[in-house]
Design a protein around this motif. Structure first.
Motif, PDB file in Angstrom:
ATOM      1  N   THR A 217       0.805  -1.225   0.000  1.00  0.00           N
ATOM      2  CA  THR A 217       0.000   0.000   0.000  1.00  0.00           C
ATOM      3  C   THR A 217       0.835   1.272   0.000  1.00  0.00           C
ATOM      4  OG1 THR A 217      -1.612  -1.283   1.211  1.00  0.00           O
ATOM      5  CG2 THR A 217      -1.987   1.070   1.110  1.00  0.00           C
ATOM      6  N   SER A 218       1.957   1.250   0.742  1.00  0.00           N
ATOM      7  CA  SER A 218       2.766   2.474   0.816  1.00  0.00           C
ATOM      8  C   SER A 218       3.201   2.925  -0.571  1.00  0.00           C
ATOM      9  CB  SER A 218       3.992   2.237   1.692  1.00  0.00           C
ATOM     10  OG  SER A 218       4.795   1.236   1.108  1.00  0.00           O
ATOM     11  N   ILE A 221       0.235   4.415  -2.538  1.00  0.00           N
ATOM     12  CA  ILE A 221      -0.079   5.792  -2.135  1.00  0.00           C
ATOM     13  C   ILE A 221       0.957   6.760  -2.705  1.00  0.00           C
ATOM     14  CG2 ILE A 221      -0.230   7.333  -0.146  1.00  0.00           C
ATOM     15  CD1 ILE A 221      -1.336   4.906   1.413  1.00  0.00           C
ATOM     16  N   LYS A 222       2.224   6.336  -2.601  1.00  0.00           N
ATOM     17  CA  LYS A 222       3.301   7.196  -3.108  1.00  0.00           C
ATOM     18  C   LYS A 222       3.101   7.450  -4.605  1.00  0.00           C
ATOM     19  CE  LYS A 222       7.549   6.447  -1.396  1.00  0.00           C
ATOM     20  NZ  LYS A 222       8.831   5.741  -1.283  1.00  0.00           N
ATOM     21  N   TYR A 224       0.406   7.356  -6.234  1.00  0.00           N
ATOM     22  CA  TYR A 224      -0.800   8.140  -6.525  1.00  0.00           C
ATOM     23  C   TYR A 224      -0.521   9.616  -6.297  1.00  0.00           C
ATOM     24  CZ  TYR A 224      -5.631   9.671  -6.364  1.00  0.00           C
ATOM     25  OH  TYR A 224      -6.813  10.313  -6.615  1.00  0.00           O
ATOM     26  N   LYS A 225       0.261   9.897  -5.223  1.00  0.00           N
ATOM     27  CA  LYS A 225       0.524  11.297  -4.883  1.00  0.00           C
ATOM     28  C   LYS A 225       1.423  11.957  -5.900  1.00  0.00           C
ATOM     29  CE  LYS A 225       0.056  11.125   0.130  1.00  0.00           C
ATOM     30  NZ  LYS A 225       0.877  10.735   1.287  1.00  0.00           N
ATOM     31  N   PHE A1118      -5.850   4.536  -7.660  1.00  0.00           N
ATOM     32  CA  PHE A1118      -4.577   4.274  -6.975  1.00  0.00           C
ATOM     33  C   PHE A1118      -3.743   3.308  -7.798  1.00  0.00           C
ATOM     34  CE2 PHE A1118      -6.032   6.061  -2.987  1.00  0.00           C
ATOM     35  CZ  PHE A1118      -4.833   6.502  -2.447  1.00  0.00           C
ATOM     36  N   THR A1122      -0.212   4.075 -10.026  1.00  0.00           N
ATOM     37  CA  THR A1122       1.052   3.439  -9.644  1.00  0.00           C
ATOM     38  C   THR A1122       1.511   2.458 -10.713  1.00  0.00           C
ATOM     39  OG1 THR A1122       0.318   3.599  -7.389  1.00  0.00           O
ATOM     40  CG2 THR A1122       2.183   2.180  -7.802  1.00  0.00           C
ATOM     41  N   SER A1181       1.579  -5.097  -7.659  1.00  0.00           N
ATOM     42  CA  SER A1181       0.476  -4.136  -7.739  1.00  0.00           C
ATOM     43  C   SER A1181      -0.762  -4.838  -8.306  1.00  0.00           C
ATOM     44  CB  SER A1181       0.861  -2.946  -8.605  1.00  0.00           C
ATOM     45  OG  SER A1181       0.980  -3.325  -9.942  1.00  0.00           O
TER      46      SER A1181
END
Length: 1517
Positions: A217-218, A221-222, A224-225, A1118, A1122, A1181
């Motif tokens: 997940t980390s 998120i990275k 996606y940001k 998400f 990624t 992923s």
């Protein structure tokens, strides 16, 4: 005792259900115990083998252990109380003794495992987690019973002690379960001394986190940001890295290959075998089987893969639980009096099994994909290592392109296969189970459905077989196209200069046409198969139901039978679709396997062919009776060679072009097949090839070539090789990055770098293959004196020098004269002159001018102290006047765009001035390390724009695109219709109006279903048409654009990147993208139709759709963000693997000579690992997404079932069956839809990339209709430059400034000047490879800027500096448009002195030239270029002094041919050897882009200007 009362009233038909006490006491507590005792032996064994270092006792660990012990005490309290009661004469049933005993023992085992795991470094235990989960689940029922009993019995609890211990037991197991979700601290001593701060969190992730892929997940998120970069990636797990994977595979392969080596000629130790024995051995050897690469793969990667297979087995079994639950659910809706709790528990059970299935399935996939990834690493590593040692003959049979294909395409195929491989056994298993349940449901009628399936199998198999043959055919066409494209791009400059683009474009399009024809056939086949598999489940259902209803009047099709069968048929559908796919993909992989196996079985160079032992003879190099050929069955190239080179002497090898000088050097390196004789070399070898091989690395790395850097030694080497002045010119000094193939160095600089590499390597024996040909006379002199000659840096070393320069021969120790592959004579200079043989003859023709020149040059070398005063003169001495192609300047300027480096301290000599003007335009001040040439691949980070989809839709045809979507809609509609009709039909059963309507029901059902099949086929056909159209269009525009692109583009873009567009991206557009679109449309419509069906049957479901869709979109965003970044990072890191590989292949002989194999293998491994580093998160992923999306699917199942239970009074069983069976399918569609959205976004990038390269700026039109010059233009050949200026690109400074001159037709003009003076630029301006910045050139009253490029270029002729040939016949190389007759071609061959050579070949003019003309010597290639010029015979000839690589004799021939044949033409010669232009009409001296002097040679010498200085240097003044 253990009699379970068949009291369904107690368990099911009641509002307070409960299980019998005996069941609660035996089966429930035993279940977890049995599980733990079964698994622990295997688990302990596994832990014993995989030790990760121990973990310190932590608080968590202590609590777990203490709780385990308390649990044991609690259980045994029960046991002792039973004994106590027994002693009180209250007899208890044995179960009261057995259960506590077993449970207590199990708790001890669990406590032992907790500690054992700590010692073995397990941070989170799956085995125990599952154990505690089962324990808690099994304890919930007794827990509830006990609470109910407390509530029911007012008079308190009968057995206080046991109730208390049980509550304790339940509480403690619950706490244990919660605790086992947490992770322990990492083990000590497990990490190697270097702690990896960027390690993959998977290693330390807990069990739950691993099962749900939460640890990923980390990264999601990275990503996606902000766009992911390389530094955000985790490093590769140790066990996936090349350093473990490749040796593992190679060891297995070696074992396989060892079987083959039973024959006498395979093992060097069979020397003393008698002839009879040899016979026996040979006959035996024929029976020995081929080494099997497959077996090696299985042994290397099989065990890990099997774990994945175990998961698959479990998943297959769980799949069949849901249809049974569905049956119970439909059954439940039929019964009006059934209690609601039963319905709810069914719904939750369905949810639970679906969830379990999801988790297990993704574990299986994870194992498969990781296996695939390791396979790829292994295969690439094996191929790379092999390519370093294969013989020349083997190299000939597979070109660079083909081998790169093995690495990219074939290794990829294996990777894709591993994911499906388990289907080979899993599909039959699922089919058997499904049939078993169907038989129980519908009886023998199932056979009708099975028959349909069985009939479809040969149909699918036939399609698969056909597809396979087409695939092979297409691979071949693709290989051909890429190979040709590669050559075209390598020789694009020549094509432009000769205006040959059209002919080569035709060739490419012919191949492409064949490719598309095959593609079309494949597409039609796949349309058929799509139809087959979409309609298969329906056809099966139809036949089964129809037969079932008609066979026996009493058979009634009710909801339960119909929908349970349907869901079973749906399970069946997957293995049935997959089987043919798996089989075809196995077939493809077997083709790949064969290709790889053949490559890995190629003969290797015999490392023993050259005896490298340090035997103490006085000869450093000796060849005795050597006969050598390039391939085993070829005729010998070198015959009966005897050479002895004493330690420390200098041997020169001379002879005509093609007499075997280079072959001799190759033989000494062990590159040729030794047919007889022996070679020995004492000590290490350094090798300078004729065509310098330069790596894509910094200049310093090229020279050090892996040796440690020693400042003092390094400086001396640069000095000796005259490289010091060049470093001042290069923008980053010796940290300048050199482009592919040394593109930003001139020919002379490349050669000197290659020489510097040899000098730095400090070897014992130096093999120098004509290193002086590419440099100017005075540089050659400098290098000979400072490096090679008797007083040079190499004195005392053994040197073998192949040379054409006669001037150095008096200074060598021995001379070897070669004639037609034999040694004609050998001895010192004086001896050979006395013998008056071939050598003396050779000298008489050439010596005069050279020897005079020789004395003069010595004088002209300036002393060191003078050099500092005249930096310019010093340069003129040591920098070649070769101004090799504008590429050089172009590339240098290219650097300058990125870098402008000044050291204020460094005095700015005029030479540095060229670079200062950049500060104005691009004021980037970077460190020298950043002078990187290659415009780095732009990571298009933006969302793949809608525009790109529109581009593709336009290529397909906008109307066609809409029509395809419409067809898909219709097809889904008909499918929904058919299923609703079925649910109506099943409701007949309840109202008993069955028989009269059977035929009508069957008929309508059939009609709806068949129309769906037809629509599917129709839509596939239209999609196929569209895809072919798009493929053709996109390739056509890309090709057109690339042929029209100006030369500057090719100088700054690595060829690999352009080739990638033509191979990978076009492949994606041809094959991958269309199938992705097909799947996407399919899944999209399937998901939509599911929602429609569920909402129709239970409208309340609409409320849930909103939140679920939100979660879905959220996860999808998400993931897509990624995954797209990861895919792009992966593709960016992929090309370096291949470019490094093709670079290696071209330089194998150099790499081998210096013994750098291991280092290069390491580099390749690092590049592969770098690539896998971004590939691995990519796989994960997908798993991460799968688990989350399927969870949403499982929620849909849950809600569909729940709402069906809630509204059961209003719903007919048919509708319940319909909505739940649809819900069960949706998971698959949802999952695939996200995957396809993402794939679509990733694959559409190919369209974007092709588009990007189809829209690069183009050069002027080839033909301008209204400005076409008359056909006989130019009649006279006058050339006039009017105030002409030119620059390489916008924003750069002028290379030529305000040049004005007039040349009369028939004049011969020599152009001279120092490097960078703009000599080549002048010639390129004539051909308009560079467009004017100002002013113009007029040829015979026609302004060349106004006419089309082909009109201009076809009327000029150039003999370029580097001869380029294309693979094809010799005839095609001379006359690609077939304008000339054979007689004319023979005539020019005679004039260019090739007639003898060609007529000796068996195939004459049809002589096949290999890629780049490798099978002709450099000199012969040069003569072919001369022949081209003679054949065109235009009024204006440009000679970019082509004589560098030719011996003096040939040089003379060329010069005389040019003088006689081009007598009346205007000739421009860029001269390196002034003696060739001393008799020209005029000489043009350029200096810094302006005309310095322009007059006849005699006048210029009289003026004592620049030209006089040069002539003096060359000994002509």
């Amino acid at each position: 005792m253990l009699v379970f009362p068949q009291d369904s009233n107690l368990t099911k038909h009641t509002d307070l259900p409960d299980l019998p006490a005996c069941f609660q006491l035996s089966v429930l507590p035993w279940t977890p115990c049995i599980y733990l005792w079964l698994t622990s032996p295997f688990y302990i064994l596994y832990l014993k083998r995989n030790n990760r270092g121990y973990i310190m006792m932590s608080i968590l660990n202590r609590i777990k252990t203490v709780l385990g012990l308390i649990l044991w005490i609690v259980c045994w309290t029960d046991l002792f109380s039973s004994f106590h009661e027994m002693s009180q004469n209250q007899s208890k049933p044995p179960i009261y003794f057995v259960t506590p005993l077993i449970v207590g023992m199990t708790m001890l085992l669990a406590t032992f495992l907790i500690q054992y795991e700590r010692l073995k470094g397990v941070q989170s235990s799956g085995v125990l987690f599952i154990f505690w989960t089962i324990s808690v689940l099994c304890a919930i029922v007794p827990f509830r019973s006990k609470i109910i009993s407390v509530l029911c019995f007012q008079n308190g609890v009968e057995d206080k002690l046991r109730t208390t211990t049980f509550y304790n037991y339940f509480g403690l197991t619950l706490i244990q379960l919660i605790l086992s979700c947490f992770n322990e601290t990492p083990p000590l001593f497990s990490m190697p001394s270097t702690v990896d701060y960027n390690a993959c969190p998977e290693i330390t992730a807990g069990f739950l986190s691993k099962m749900t892929f939460w640890w990923f997940t980390s990264m999601a998120i990275k990503g996606y940001k902000s766009p992911l970069e390389n530094k955000d990636l985790w490093s590769l797990n140790k066990q996936d890295s090349s350093e473990l994977v490749v040796p593992n595979l190679l060891n297995e392969w070696e074992e396989q290959a060892a079987f083959r080596k039973a024959g006498p000629d395979a093992e060097p130790n069979h020397v003393s075998v008698s002839p009879e024995e040899e016979e026996v051995l040979l006959s035996k050897r024929k029976e020995v089987r081929q080494p099997s690469f497959l077996r090696a793969l299985l042994r290397a990667f099989g065990p890990y893969f099997l774990i994945g297979s175990a998961f698959k087995l479990l998943q297959d079994l769980i799949t069949f639980v849901n249809p049974q639950l569905l049956r119970m659910l439909i059954d439940f809706t039929k019964q009006s009096n059934a209690p609601l709790w039963w319905g709810y528990s069914l719904a939750f059970m369905m949810f639970g099994t679906s969830l379990l299935q999801t988790l297990i399935l993704h574990q299986h996939f994870q194992y498969c994909f990781v296996t695939g990834m390791r396979l790829r690493s292994g295969i690439i590593g094996a191929i790379y290592r092999k390519s370093l040692v294969i013989t020349n003959e083997a190299k000939r049979s597979s070109t660079v392109g083909e081998v790169v294909n093995l690495m990219s395409v074939d290794a990829q195929r294996f990777m894709d296969l591993t994911t499906f491989l388990n289907m080979l056994w899993s599909a039959p298993l699922q089919i058997i189970l499904a049939l078993f349940f169907l038989w129980r449901n519908l009886g023998p009628s199932v056979l009708a459905g099975v028959a349909v399936m069985v009939l479809l199998i040969p149909f699918n198999a036939f399609i698969a077989m056909k597809t396979r043959t087409y695939q092979v055919e297409q691979m071949k066409h693709k290989d051909d196209r890429i190979k040709l494209m590669n050559e075209i791009l390598n020789g694009i400059k020549v094509l432009k200069l000769y205006a040959w683009e059209v002919s080569f474009k035709e060739k490419i399009l012919q191949i492409r046409q064949k490719e598309l024809t095959v593609l079309r056939k494949t597409a039609y086949l796949s349309a058929l198969s799509t139809m087959a598999w979409t309609s298969a489940p329906f056809m099966v259902a139809l036949t089964t139901f129809a037969v079932y209803v008609t066979v026996d009047e009493s058979n009634v099709l009710d909801a339960e039978k119909a929908f349970v069968s349907l869901s079973l048929f749906n399970i069946l559908r997957f293995p049935l679709n997959m089987l043919p796919q798996v089989i075809s993909s196995i077939v493809q992989a077997s083709v790949s396997l064969k290709r790889i196996q053949d490559f890995l079985s190629h003969d290797e160079l015999d490392p023993e062919s050259v005896d490298r032992r340090n035997n103490a003879s006085e000869y450093a190099v000796s060849v005795v009776n050597g006969t050598f050929s390039w391939a085993k069955q070829d005729q010998a190239t070198l015959d009966n060679i005897n050479v002895m080179v004493p330690q420390g002497s200098l041997l020169a090898v001379v002879g005509h072009v093609g007499c075997g000088k280079t072959s001799l050097v190759s033989a000494l390196l062990g590159e040729m097949e030794k047919q007889e004789g022996q070679i020995s070399i004492r000590g290490s070898v350094a090798y300078v090839p004729q065509q310098a091989w330069i790596q894509n690395a910094t200049l310093r790395d090229n020279i050090l070539f892996g040796r440690p850097y020693v400042e003092q030694k390094y400086r001396c080497v640069l000095e000796a090789c005259a490289l010091t002045p060049d470093l001042e010119v290069l923008p980053g000094g010796d940290q300048t990055e050199i482009g592919e193939k040394g593109i930003n160095l001139s020919g002379g600089q490349r050669q000197r770098v290659s020489l510097a590499r040899a000098l730095y390597s400090d070897a014992d024996v130096y093999l120098l293959d004509d290193p002086l040909s590419a440099v100017d006379a005075h540089v050659a002199k400098h290098i000979f004196d400072k490096v090679i000659g008797p007083e040079g840096a190499l004195k005392g070393k053994t040197r073998i020098l192949v040379t054409h320069g006669i001037s150095f021969l008096p200074q060598v120790d021995n001379i070897l004269v070669m004639v037609d592959g034999r040694v004609s004579e050998m001895g010192s200079y004086q001896d050979l002159l006395k013998q008056n043989g071939a050598f003396a003859e050779f000298l008489r023709n050439y010596s005069l001018e050279d020897i005079i020149e020789d004395d003069e040059v010595t004088v002209s070398l300036v002393d060191d102290d003078e050099e500092e005063e005249f930096p310019e003169d010093a340069l003129s001495n040591h920098t070649d006047m070769v101004d090799n192609e504008p590429v050089v300047n172009e590339a240098r300027r290219q650097f300058m765009r990125y870098t402008c480096i000044f050291n204020a301290s460094r005095s700015v000599t005029p030479f540095n001035k060229i670079f200062i003007y950049f500060s104005g335009c691009y004021a980037l001040v970077l460190t020298p390390l950043e002078c990187f040439l290659v415009t780095s691949c732009v990571l298009c980070v933006l969302q793949v724009k809608f525009k790109v989809y529109w581009e593709y839709a336009k290529a397909v045809g906008p109307f066609l695109s809409l029509f395809i979507c419409f067809l898909y809609g219709c097809q889904s509609a008909s499918a929904i219709g058919a299923n609703f009709w079925l649910s109506e039909w099943t409701n007949d059963a309840q109202h008993n109006r069955t028989q009269d309507q059977v035929s009508m029901r069957v008929g309508v059902y059939a009609a709806l279903g068949i129309s769906q099949g037809v629509l599917v086929m129709f839509s596939s056909f239209t999609l196929a048409l569209g895809k072919i159209q798009a493929a053709r269009k996109l390739h056509q525009t890309l090709l057109d654009n690339k042929f029209h692109t100006p030369q500057s583009f090719f100088d700054t873009t690595p060829i690999g990147r352009i080739i990638n567009r033509f191979s990978k991206d076009i492949y994606v557009i041809d094959e991958v993208l269309p199938s992705t679109i097909l799947m996407f449309l399919g899944t999209f419509f399937a998901s939509v139709s599911t929602m429609i069906v569920i909402i129709c049957s239970t409208p309340i479901f609409a409320l849930v759709i909103g939140p679920l869709a939100l979660i879905y979109v959220f996860v999808q965003r998400f993931y897509v963000a990624t995954s797209r970044q990861l895919k792009r990072l992966e593709s960016v890191s992929r090309s370096p693997i291949y470019s490094h590989f093709s670079e290696t292949i071209t330089g194998t002989s150099v790499i081998r000579a210096y013994g750098r194999n291991a280092a290069f293998v390491l580099m390749s491994d690092m590049k592969v690992d770098e690539n896998q580093k971004s590939y691995y998160p990519g796989i994960v992923s997908n798993r991460w997404l799968g688990v989350r999306i399927e969870f949403i699917g499982n929620c849909i199942v849950l809600f569909a079932a729940l709402f069906a239970v809630i509204g059961k009074d209003k719903l007919s069983p048919g509708l319940v069956g319909l909505s739940v069976s649809y819900a069960l399918q949706v998971t698959m569609s949802l999952n695939w839809m996200v995957r396809m959205t993402s794939d679509l976004e990733s694959n559409i990038v190919a369209v974007e990339r092709v588009k990007e390269y189809s829209e690069t700026q183009t050069e002027a039109p080839w033909i301008v209709k209204d400005k076409q010059p008359p056909p006989d233009w130019p009649p006279k050949g006058d050339v006039e430059f009017v105030d002409y200026s030119v620059r390489y690109r916008e924003g750069l400074d002028l290379v030529l400034r305000n040049i004005s001159l007039k040349v009369k037709g028939g004049e011969k003009i020599g152009i001279v000047g120092r490097t960078g003076a703009g000599k080549s630029s002048m010639t390129l301006c004539l051909f308009r490879l560079l467009e004017a910045a100002d002013g113009e050139i007029v040829i015979d009253e026609v302004k060349i800027s106004e006419i089309g490029l082909h009109d201009l270029r076809s009327k000029l002729t150039i003999i370029p500096q580097e001869p380029v040939l294309f693979s094809g016949t010799l005839r095609m190389n001379l006359d690609p448009f077939e304008k000339y007759s054979d007689e004319e071609v023979w005539k020019v061959l005679e004039l260019s002195h090739l007639k003898k050579f060609v007529s000796n070949q068996t195939s004459k003019l049809e002589l096949e030239c290999s890629e780049g003309g490798e099978n002709l010597s450099v000199g012969q290639r040069q003569l072919v270029c001369l022949a081209r010029a003679l054949l065109r015979k235009t009024r204006i000839l440009v000679l970019d002094e082509a004589t560098a690589a030719v011996d003096l004799e040939t040089d003379d021939l060329i010069q005389s041919t040019i003088r006689t044949q081009f007598e009346d033409c205007t000739v421009f010669t860029i001269a390196h050897r002034l003696n060739t232009i001393m008799d020209y009409t005029r000489v043009l001296v350029l200096d810094k882009g302006q005309i310095a002097e322009f007059d006849t040679p005699t006048n210029l010498i009289a003026q004592k200007g620049i030209f006089y200085g040069m002539a003096k240097d060359a000994g002509l003044a």
